[in-house]
Design a protein around this motif. Structure first.
Motif, PDB file in Angstrom:
ATOM      1  N   HIS A 186       0.838  -1.202   0.000  1.00 61.58           N
ATOM      2  CA  HIS A 186       0.000   0.000   0.000  1.00 61.58           C
ATOM      3  C   HIS A 186       0.875   1.256   0.000  1.00 61.58           C
ATOM      4  O   HIS A 186       0.596   2.224  -0.728  1.00 61.58           O
ATOM      5  CB  HIS A 186      -0.919  -0.006   1.229  1.00 61.58           C
ATOM      6  CG  HIS A 186      -1.759   1.232   1.353  1.00 61.58           C
ATOM      7  ND1 HIS A 186      -2.861   1.472   0.549  1.00 61.58           N
ATOM      8  CD2 HIS A 186      -1.643   2.311   2.179  1.00 61.58           C
ATOM      9  CE1 HIS A 186      -3.385   2.645   0.873  1.00 61.58           C
ATOM     10  NE2 HIS A 186      -2.673   3.170   1.864  1.00 61.58           N
ATOM     11  N   THR A 187       1.951   1.234   0.795  1.00 64.78           N
ATOM     12  CA  THR A 187       2.860   2.384   0.849  1.00 64.78           C
ATOM     13  C   THR A 187       3.579   2.567  -0.484  1.00 64.78           C
ATOM     14  O   THR A 187       3.786   3.698  -0.940  1.00 64.78           O
ATOM     15  CB  THR A 187       3.890   2.205   1.979  1.00 64.78           C
ATOM     16  OG1 THR A 187       3.200   2.069   3.226  1.00 64.78           O
ATOM     17  CG2 THR A 187       4.831   3.395   2.053  1.00 64.78           C
ATOM     18  N   VAL A 188       3.939   1.463  -1.119  1.00 67.20           N
ATOM     19  CA  VAL A 188       4.577   1.552  -2.440  1.00 67.20           C
ATOM     20  C   VAL A 188       3.643   2.238  -3.425  1.00 67.20           C
ATOM     21  O   VAL A 188       4.048   3.141  -4.169  1.00 67.20           O
ATOM     22  CB  VAL A 188       4.960   0.150  -2.964  1.00 67.20           C
ATOM     23  CG1 VAL A 188       5.442   0.245  -4.419  1.00 67.20           C
ATOM     24  CG2 VAL A 188       6.030  -0.475  -2.095  1.00 67.20           C
ATOM     25  N   ARG A 189       2.376   1.825  -3.428  1.00 67.41           N
ATOM     26  CA  ARG A 189       1.410   2.430  -4.352  1.00 67.41           C
ATOM     27  C   ARG A 189       1.222   3.917  -4.060  1.00 67.41           C
ATOM     28  O   ARG A 189       1.059   4.725  -4.985  1.00 67.41           O
ATOM     29  CB  ARG A 189       0.079   1.674  -4.280  1.00 67.41           C
ATOM     30  CG  ARG A 189       0.114   0.329  -5.012  1.00 67.41           C
ATOM     31  CD  ARG A 189      -1.276  -0.278  -5.111  1.00 67.41           C
ATOM     32  NE  ARG A 189      -1.690  -0.844  -3.828  1.00 67.41           N
ATOM     33  CZ  ARG A 189      -1.482  -2.101  -3.468  1.00 67.41           C
ATOM     34  NH1 ARG A 189      -0.867  -2.933  -4.289  1.00 67.41           N
ATOM     35  NH2 ARG A 189      -1.903  -2.545  -2.290  1.00 67.41           N
ATOM     36  N   ASP A 190       1.264   4.285  -2.787  1.00 68.01           N
ATOM     37  CA  ASP A 190       1.160   5.705  -2.431  1.00 68.01           C
ATOM     38  C   ASP A 190       2.354   6.490  -2.977  1.00 68.01           C
ATOM     39  O   ASP A 190       2.205   7.612  -3.480  1.00 68.01           O
ATOM     40  CB  ASP A 190       1.093   5.866  -0.907  1.00 68.01           C
ATOM     41  CG  ASP A 190      -0.286   5.557  -0.347  1.00 68.01           C
ATOM     42  OD1 ASP A 190      -1.253   5.496  -1.140  1.00 68.01           O
ATOM     43  OD2 ASP A 190      -0.397   5.364   0.883  1.00 68.01           O
TER      44      ASP A 190
END
Length: 214
Positions: A186-190
């Motif tokens: 999720h952090t990567v996508r952000d």
């Protein structure tokens, strides 16, 4: 090249070859990858200059690259070469590095008039007494890893965003980036979403292209 009747390479010749071998190897790899008949300037250009920075000789590739620089455009008046300001600066940094034994980088990267990124590096050959004999300038097209830090700074990317871009350069997926950076998917996508917004791009492929292609 040496014919059978020619003298052997001198120590100075060997030092010169050692100074340029990595850049020549890079040019050969690029030429092999692009194939014969690829676009001009795929290999590095080489200039030799005296201890005052005056050019002695240069390859045709070097002449093409130098003609692409902005400051004091390269010219040849009556057979006397002159280096563009950026190239002369690198040559003088190389001389200072050899004379003072300082670990200052004798290199720079900049955009030519054609819009392509160029990397200039300088090195020196020295006599047995330690005096500068010749200065070597190697100039060629920048590779993605050389361009990325400059464009990352221009777009205001954070350290973590630069890490994500570095992983994208290797074709890593979201899951692979998460494992590599020890963060959640999720952090990567952000981070990717923020990168697309900052660079005005619409996809990961376009993002990498904008940040790395000359």
């Amino acid at each position: 090249m040496r014919e059978a009747h020619d003298e052997d390479f001198t120590n100075e010749d060997l030092r010169l070859l050692d100074a340029v071998r990595s850049d020549v190897a890079l040019g050969l790899r690029r030429t092999a990858r692009n194939g014969v008949g690829g676009h001009e300037g795929t290999g590095p250009g080489i200039v030799t200059a005296d201890e005052m920075g005056a050019p002695i000789a240069m390859t045709p590739e070097a002449e093409r690259f130098l003609s692409d620089l902005w400051l004091c455009p390269f010219n040849d008046h009556g057979g006397a070469w002159s280096l563009p300001g950026e190239a002369y600066m690198v040559v003088m940094m190389a001389r200072a590095r050899a004379q003072d034994r300082r670990r200052i980088p004798a290199s720079t990267r900049l955009v030519g008039r054609s819009g392509r990124w160029l990397t200039l590096r300088g090195d020196c050959t020295v006599t047995e007494g330690g005096d500068v004999s010749e200065i070597v300038l190697i100039i060629g097209e920048s590779i993605p890893s050389e361009i990325l830090p400059i464009r990352a700074l221009a777009y205001g990317l954070s350290a973590r965003e630069r890490d994500v871009v570095g992983a994208l350069l290797h074709g890593s997926s979201t899951a692979q980036i998460a494992r590599r950076l020890h963060i959640s998917e999720h952090t990567v996508r952000d981070h990717v979403k923020a990168l697309l917004s900052k660079t005005g791009t619409a996809s990961r492929a376009e993002l990498v292209s904008v940040l790395t292609l000359a």
